[in-house]
Design a protein around this motif. Structure first.
Motif, mmCIF file in Angstrom:
data_model
loop_
_atom_site.group_PDB
_atom_site.id
_atom_site.type_symbol
_atom_site.label_atom_id
_atom_site.label_comp_id
_atom_site.label_asym_id
_atom_site.label_seq_id
_atom_site.Cartn_x
_atom_site.Cartn_y
_atom_site.Cartn_z
ATOM 1 N N GLU A 153 23.670 18.557 2.941
ATOM 2 C CA GLU A 153 22.884 18.026 2.945
ATOM 3 C C GLU A 153 23.615 18.462 4.332
ATOM 4 O O GLU A 153 22.086 18.923 5.646
ATOM 5 N N ALA A 154 24.378 18.545 5.262
ATOM 6 C CA ALA A 154 25.500 19.300 6.263
ATOM 7 C C ALA A 154 24.533 20.439 6.080
ATOM 8 O O ALA A 154 24.847 20.618 7.510
ATOM 9 N N THR A 155 24.884 20.750 5.545
ATOM 10 C CA THR A 155 24.856 22.627 5.328
ATOM 11 C C THR A 155 23.340 22.385 5.840
ATOM 12 O O THR A 155 23.205 23.396 6.824
ATOM 13 N N MET A 156 22.725 22.073 4.810
ATOM 14 C CA MET A 156 20.863 22.412 5.631
ATOM 15 C C MET A 156 20.563 22.436 7.217
ATOM 16 O O MET A 156 19.819 22.798 7.264
ATOM 17 N N ARG A 157 21.417 21.150 7.390
ATOM 18 C CA ARG A 157 21.452 21.008 8.685
ATOM 19 C C ARG A 157 21.672 22.049 9.435
ATOM 20 O O ARG A 157 20.967 22.580 10.974
#
Length: 272
Positions: A153-157
């Motif tokens: 999810e941090a990568t998607m942000r």
């Protein structure tokens, strides 16, 4: 001097099997050079004894006695293993040859050299991604922990918002690939994970892809996020069938977009 007298990292020498002699070639197979045969035998010994990074190999004199080989031959064999990144040498007190930590990035860089003069096409790469990444996604369903999801999810942000510059656009596209790279890293099948990560690396390094990644396309970013949100939902619920289907749909859509952009570049509608 016996190999049984030589220390190897933290392992007790009594726990280690001796270095095997070089294997005889199969009928019709190319006969290895002496140094290559010794290097292969040492690799077999590392695997046989389940050595880990930092464990020491038998010392030079022990290898000379084991293989009835000269110092120069043994050093050439060890140098070949060092060039492959499998061992590292250290001089001085406590020195010798040690099993090296293996880097996936280093292995991929070496493998990529094979394709330097025969680069695969976008279609070649997606032909494999469409087959392999759905299986990878299915293998992860119900297997990931909270830390894994936070990482994804941090990568998607990094790309859940419009880019401010062309440079950020490019970095966002690489981050989208990194999402898939994290899935490959987490794959319980290391062979499948490595191959998927390597295909992603090949794609990112294609000249035509670097040009495509510079093209602003907010609809593509939104579509990619939608697929990834659906995928995470399936992975969290342990639904392997849906995870596989979503990934296959995602790969097919990505392939269509990349090939349409490639066609526009080739036809001159977009500037290379």
């Amino acid at each position: 001097m016996s190999l049984q007298d030589e220390p190897a990292g933290t392992l007790q020498r009594s726990e280690l099997a001796p270095v095997p002699p070089p294997a005889a070639p199969l009928p019709g197979a190319r006969r290895l050079k002496r140094t290559d045969a010794i290097a292969e035998a040492v690799k077999d010994w590392i695997v046989l004894n389940a050595l880990r990074p930092g464990d020491r190999l038998p010392q030079e004199k022990a290898l000379m006695a084991q293989f009835k080989a000269s110092k120069g031959t043994i050093r050439e064999a060890l140098k070949a293993l060092e060039t492959q990144g499998l061992i590292r040498s250290r001089t001085g007190p406590g020195g010798g040859a040690f099993v090296a930590e293996q880097s996936g990035e280093h292995a991929m860089a070496l493998l990529a050299n094979y394709f330097f003069f025969r680069q695969p096409s976008i279609r070649d790469i997606y032909a494999l991604r469409k087959r392999l990444e759905p299986d990878l996604a299915a293998s992860l369903a119900g297997q990931l922990g909270e830390d894994d999801f936070r990482r994804l999810e941090a990568t998607m942000r990094l790309y859940d918002h419009p880019p401010a510059t062309t440079g950020e656009e490019y970095q966002q596209r690489l981050a989208e690939l990194e999402f898939h790279g994290i899935l490959a890293e987490l794959c319980p099948n290391p062979a499948l994970g490595f191959i998927c990560r390597f295909l992603q690396t090949l794609l990112a390094n294609l000249t035509i892809c670097r040009r495509i990644y510079d093209i602003p396309n907010p609809e593509l970013r939104d579509a990619g996020l939608s697929y990834q949100i659906r995928l995470l939902r399936a992975l969290k619920s342990g639904d392997a069938e849906t995870a596989s289907a979503v990934m296959h749909e995602h790969m097919c859509a990505a392939e269509r977009y990349m090939e349409s952009c490639e066609a526009e570049f080739r036809s001159g509608f977009l500037k290379l």
